[in-house]
Design a protein around this motif. Structure first.
Motif, PDB file in Angstrom:
ATOM      1  N   ALA A  47       0.838  -1.205   0.000  1.00 57.63           N
ATOM      2  CA  ALA A  47       0.000   0.000   0.000  1.00 57.63           C
ATOM      3  C   ALA A  47       0.870   1.252   0.000  1.00 57.63           C
ATOM      4  CB  ALA A  47      -0.943  -0.011   1.193  1.00 57.63           C
ATOM      5  N   SER A  48       1.928   1.243   0.793  1.00 59.03           N
ATOM      6  CA  SER A  48       2.833   2.400   0.817  1.00 59.03           C
ATOM      7  C   SER A  48       3.481   2.614  -0.541  1.00 59.03           C
ATOM      8  CB  SER A  48       3.908   2.207   1.887  1.00 59.03           C
ATOM      9  OG  SER A  48       3.341   2.169   3.175  1.00 59.03           O
ATOM     10  N   TRP A  49       3.879   1.537  -1.179  1.00 62.82           N
ATOM     11  CA  TRP A  49       4.473   1.642  -2.520  1.00 62.82           C
ATOM     12  C   TRP A  49       3.456   2.165  -3.529  1.00 62.82           C
ATOM     13  CZ3 TRP A  49       3.365  -2.071  -6.628  1.00 62.82           C
ATOM     14  CH2 TRP A  49       4.055  -1.788  -7.811  1.00 62.82           C
ATOM     15  N   MET A  50       2.250   1.624  -3.507  1.00 63.38           N
ATOM     16  CA  MET A  50       1.240   2.021  -4.486  1.00 63.38           C
ATOM     17  C   MET A  50       0.854   3.491  -4.343  1.00 63.38           C
ATOM     18  SD  MET A  50      -1.230  -1.334  -4.788  1.00 63.38           S
ATOM     19  CE  MET A  50      -0.612  -2.829  -5.600  1.00 63.38           C
ATOM     20  N   ARG A  51       0.887   4.017  -3.124  1.00 59.54           N
ATOM     21  CA  ARG A  51       0.528   5.419  -2.917  1.00 59.54           C
ATOM     22  C   ARG A  51       1.529   6.373  -3.576  1.00 59.54           C
ATOM     23  NH1 ARG A  51      -0.787   3.571   2.518  1.00 59.54           N
ATOM     24  NH2 ARG A  51      -3.061   3.423   2.715  1.00 59.54           N
ATOM     25  N   LEU A  96      -0.191   3.012 -11.107  1.00 62.82           N
ATOM     26  CA  LEU A  96      -1.005   2.390 -10.074  1.00 62.82           C
ATOM     27  C   LEU A  96      -2.057   1.485 -10.694  1.00 62.82           C
ATOM     28  CD1 LEU A  96      -2.051   2.008  -7.190  1.00 62.82           C
ATOM     29  CD2 LEU A  96      -3.283   4.177  -7.420  1.00 62.82           C
ATOM     30  N   SER A  97      -2.702   1.971 -11.740  1.00 64.37           N
ATOM     31  CA  SER A  97      -3.726   1.171 -12.402  1.00 64.37           C
ATOM     32  C   SER A  97      -3.133  -0.102 -12.989  1.00 64.37           C
ATOM     33  CB  SER A  97      -4.399   1.996 -13.511  1.00 64.37           C
ATOM     34  OG  SER A  97      -5.489   1.302 -14.066  1.00 64.37           O
ATOM     35  N   LEU A  98      -1.952   0.002 -13.587  1.00 63.74           N
ATOM     36  CA  LEU A  98      -1.288  -1.187 -14.136  1.00 63.74           C
ATOM     37  C   LEU A  98      -0.963  -2.183 -13.029  1.00 63.74           C
ATOM     38  CD1 LEU A  98       1.156   0.395 -16.755  1.00 63.74           C
ATOM     39  CD2 LEU A  98      -0.774  -1.124 -17.240  1.00 63.74           C
ATOM     40  N   TYR A 147      -9.436  10.658  -7.118  1.00 64.40           N
ATOM     41  CA  TYR A 147      -8.989  10.450  -5.734  1.00 64.40           C
ATOM     42  C   TYR A 147      -7.511  10.095  -5.635  1.00 64.40           C
ATOM     43  CZ  TYR A 147     -10.701   9.899  -0.907  1.00 64.40           C
ATOM     44  OH  TYR A 147     -10.985  10.065   0.423  1.00 64.40           O
ATOM     45  N   HIS A 148      -6.709  10.579  -6.581  1.00 62.28           N
ATOM     46  CA  HIS A 148      -5.270  10.353  -6.519  1.00 62.28           C
ATOM     47  C   HIS A 148      -4.608  11.493  -5.745  1.00 62.28           C
ATOM     48  CE1 HIS A 148      -5.564   7.060  -9.288  1.00 62.28           C
ATOM     49  NE2 HIS A 148      -6.042   7.811 -10.256  1.00 62.28           N
ATOM     50  N   PRO A 149      -3.559  11.206  -4.966  1.00 63.11           N
ATOM     51  CA  PRO A 149      -2.819  12.299  -4.324  1.00 63.11           C
ATOM     52  C   PRO A 149      -2.333  13.302  -5.373  1.00 63.11           C
ATOM     53  CG  PRO A 149      -2.099  10.186  -3.475  1.00 63.11           C
ATOM     54  CD  PRO A 149      -2.997   9.887  -4.633  1.00 63.11           C
ATOM     55  N   LEU A 150      -2.579  14.572  -5.132  1.00 60.37           N
ATOM     56  CA  LEU A 150      -2.242  15.585  -6.132  1.00 60.37           C
ATOM     57  C   LEU A 150      -0.743  15.668  -6.375  1.00 60.37           C
ATOM     58  CD1 LEU A 150      -4.749  18.358  -5.023  1.00 60.37           C
ATOM     59  CD2 LEU A 150      -4.970  16.772  -6.942  1.00 60.37           C
ATOM     60  N   SER A 151       0.062  15.315  -5.373  1.00 59.94           N
ATOM     61  CA  SER A 151       1.512  15.371  -5.546  1.00 59.94           C
ATOM     62  C   SER A 151       2.021  14.324  -6.528  1.00 59.94           C
ATOM     63  CB  SER A 151       2.209  15.197  -4.197  1.00 59.94           C
ATOM     64  OG  SER A 151       1.811  13.988  -3.586  1.00 59.94           O
ATOM     65  N   ASN A 152       1.193  13.316  -6.864  1.00 62.50           N
ATOM     66  CA  ASN A 152       1.588  12.311  -7.843  1.00 62.50           C
ATOM     67  C   ASN A 152       1.228  12.716  -9.267  1.00 62.50           C
ATOM     68  OD1 ASN A 152       2.424  10.790  -5.708  1.00 62.50           O
ATOM     69  ND2 ASN A 152       0.809   9.246  -5.840  1.00 62.50           N
ATOM     70  N   PRO A 183      -7.183  14.725  -1.608  1.00 63.82           N
ATOM     71  CA  PRO A 183      -7.137  13.266  -1.440  1.00 63.82           C
ATOM     72  C   PRO A 183      -5.963  12.851  -0.551  1.00 63.82           C
ATOM     73  CG  PRO A 183      -7.595  13.823  -3.725  1.00 63.82           C
ATOM     74  CD  PRO A 183      -7.260  15.118  -3.033  1.00 63.82           C
ATOM     75  N   GLN A 184      -6.229  11.978   0.387  1.00 70.08           N
ATOM     76  CA  GLN A 184      -5.321  11.585   1.477  1.00 70.08           C
ATOM     77  C   GLN A 184      -5.077  12.765   2.406  1.00 70.08           C
ATOM     78  OE1 GLN A 184      -1.855   9.183   0.611  1.00 70.08           O
ATOM     79  NE2 GLN A 184      -2.921   8.098  -1.038  1.00 70.08           N
ATOM     80  N   GLY A 185      -4.577  13.885   1.877  1.00 75.09           N
ATOM     81  CA  GLY A 185      -4.520  15.117   2.651  1.00 75.09           C
ATOM     82  C   GLY A 185      -3.348  15.268   3.587  1.00 75.09           C
ATOM     83  N   ASP A 186      -2.465  14.248   3.680  1.00 78.12           N
ATOM     84  CA  ASP A 186      -1.309  14.389   4.555  1.00 78.12           C
ATOM     85  C   ASP A 186      -0.263  15.292   3.910  1.00 78.12           C
ATOM     86  OD1 ASP A 186      -0.298  12.774   2.572  1.00 78.12           O
ATOM     87  OD2 ASP A 186       0.010  11.033   3.855  1.00 78.12           O
ATOM     88  N   ARG A 187       0.840  15.530   4.625  1.00 75.62           N
ATOM     89  CA  ARG A 187       1.818  16.521   4.176  1.00 75.62           C
ATOM     90  C   ARG A 187       2.442  16.179   2.828  1.00 75.62           C
ATOM     91  NH1 ARG A 187       3.028  20.088   8.252  1.00 75.62           N
ATOM     92  NH2 ARG A 187       2.309  19.469  10.319  1.00 75.62           N
ATOM     93  N   GLY A 188       2.561  14.886   2.512  1.00 81.70           N
ATOM     94  CA  GLY A 188       3.207  14.519   1.261  1.00 81.70           C
ATOM     95  C   GLY A 188       2.283  14.468   0.068  1.00 81.70           C
ATOM     96  N   SER A 189       0.971  14.605   0.286  1.00 84.38           N
ATOM     97  CA  SER A 189       0.014  14.358  -0.799  1.00 84.38           C
ATOM     98  C   SER A 189      -0.412  15.620  -1.546  1.00 84.38           C
ATOM     99  CB  SER A 189      -1.227  13.657  -0.240  1.00 84.38           C
ATOM    100  OG  SER A 189      -1.910  14.496   0.666  1.00 84.38           O
TER     101      SER A 189
END
Length: 362
Positions: free
Chosen positions: A179-183, A190-192, A237-242, A273-279
């Motif tokens: 899960a950490s890797w996929m995020r 991610l879809s692949l 719903y993807h983290p915007l930082s990605n 989405p997710q909303g934490d500092r890294g996202s």
């Protein structure tokens, strides 16, 4: 605060409660109020492998929490009222605003009856691909595969990786790592990755995603209730930082446009989405403002300042860990005693730290 409250943190919270420190500290650290972040609301499960249990609360706990917040003399208010109180002189009572991320079907099935009984306003932050059956709840697919299999394999960085998942401990370790890797992956990668897993182990991710989310009929029913606010949480719903900047801006704007068209009303509030500092980063706050939102909430813990210092496009929220069912913990967290004060966010500071969401709240 991390989702898993460690032993040391729990001891600090218990000490703050029983010593009376939290109530005393609330006078200086409590600000105008707090926003609580929940996701799923459903009856308790006793399955041993529940890697997403931190995202869930029971209807019984929600009922107890609302009764307690009222008993503690908090005003339970909408996001529109949060925005007003964030920039005006403090009221006599502090506030709590209840928010639910993800647009999950159990919000209408299990949470709404409790909230309606108490006459409590709340906000649902919706990723708009899911009511159309187009979203991918990859975390549910990953959980379903690991729960069923004794070993799994998939390609990571071009290499086949194998994981033993024969007991609960191994399942939790594998889920945590994957899960950490996929995020961290881009949406296409991610879809692949998740479709590769689902194909190997005969899991239909579309069925899981459709079962998770409210449909537009459910959302229209909620939207007719004046106590309910429907907000947006992008499309997919993807983290915007990605995402690349243009993709992030499109996700923010399109999430708003789709929800407004489907529900025939303004959608004024946004959740990262997710909303934490890294996202997410400060440039995404500017995008939310440019898209026409009145506010944007994060999952960075903190209180809403009583002197107008909290940026409406970086509102802190306290993410409740569903593995904790103690009202003592809730009492300490809503007091604000465990959080550093919010720092001012003037234009000069914004220019100096363009990509640091922590500059808006702490």
């Amino acid at each position: 605060m991390a989702s898993d409250i460690g032993i040391l943190q729990r001891a600090r919270i218990e000490l703050a409660y029983f010593s009376g420190y939290a109530r005393l500290k609330q006078r200086s650290s409590g600000g105008a109020g707090v926003i609580l972040k929940f996701e799923r609301v459903r009856p308790r499960s006793f399955r041993r492998f529940q890697p997403n249990r931190s995202r869930e609360i029971t209807p019984e706990f929600l009922d107890r929490a609302i009764r307690a917040l009222k008993r503690w003399n908090f005003d339970l208010i909408s996001m529109d009222e949060v925005c007003r109180r964030a920039v005006t002189m403090p009221e006599a009572n502090r506030f709590v605003s209840l928010t639910f991320d993800g647009g999950c079907k159990d919000v209408i099935a299990s949470a709404y009856p409790v909230l309606s009984k108490h006459g409590v306003p709340f906000t649902v932050y919706l990723p708009t691909a899911f009511p159309d059956g187009l979203g991918e709840a990859w975390w549910l697919a990953l959980e379903a595969i690991i729960a069923r299999e004794n070993r799994i394999s998939l390609v990571i960085d071009g290499k086949e990786r194998r994981f033993s998942t024969s007991d609960t401990s191994e399942k939790n370790q594998a889920y945590g790592f994957l899960a950490s890797w996929m995020r961290t992956l881009t949406p296409s990668d991610l879809s692949l990755a998740i479709h590769d897993l689902c194909t190997r182990y005969s899991v239909d991710p579309a069925v899981l995603s459709r079962g998770l989310s409210m449909d537009w009929d459910d959302l229209a029913r909620l939207a007719r209730d004046p106590l309910v606010t429907i907000g947006s949480a992008t499309v997919n719903y993807h983290p915007l930082s990605n995402l690349r900047e243009a993709e992030a801006a499109r996700e923010i704007a399109m999430g708003k446009a789709v929800a407004e068209a489907a529900l025939d009303r303004d959608v004024r509030h946004f959740a990262y989405p997710q909303g934490d500092r890294g996202s997410w980063h400060r440039r995404h706050a500017a995008m939310a403002r440019e898209a026409g939102f009145a506010s944007a909430v994060s999952a960075i813990p903190g209180v809403i300042a009583s002197n107008g210092d909290t940026n409406l496009y970086a509102l802190p929220r306290i993410a409740w860990d569903g593995r904790r069912r103690s009202l003592r913990v809730l009492r300490v967290l809503v007091s604000g005693a465990m959080f550093a004060p919010v720092r001012p966010t003037g234009e000069r500071e914004a220019a100096a730290t363009p990509d640091d969401p922590a500059a808006t709240s702490s």
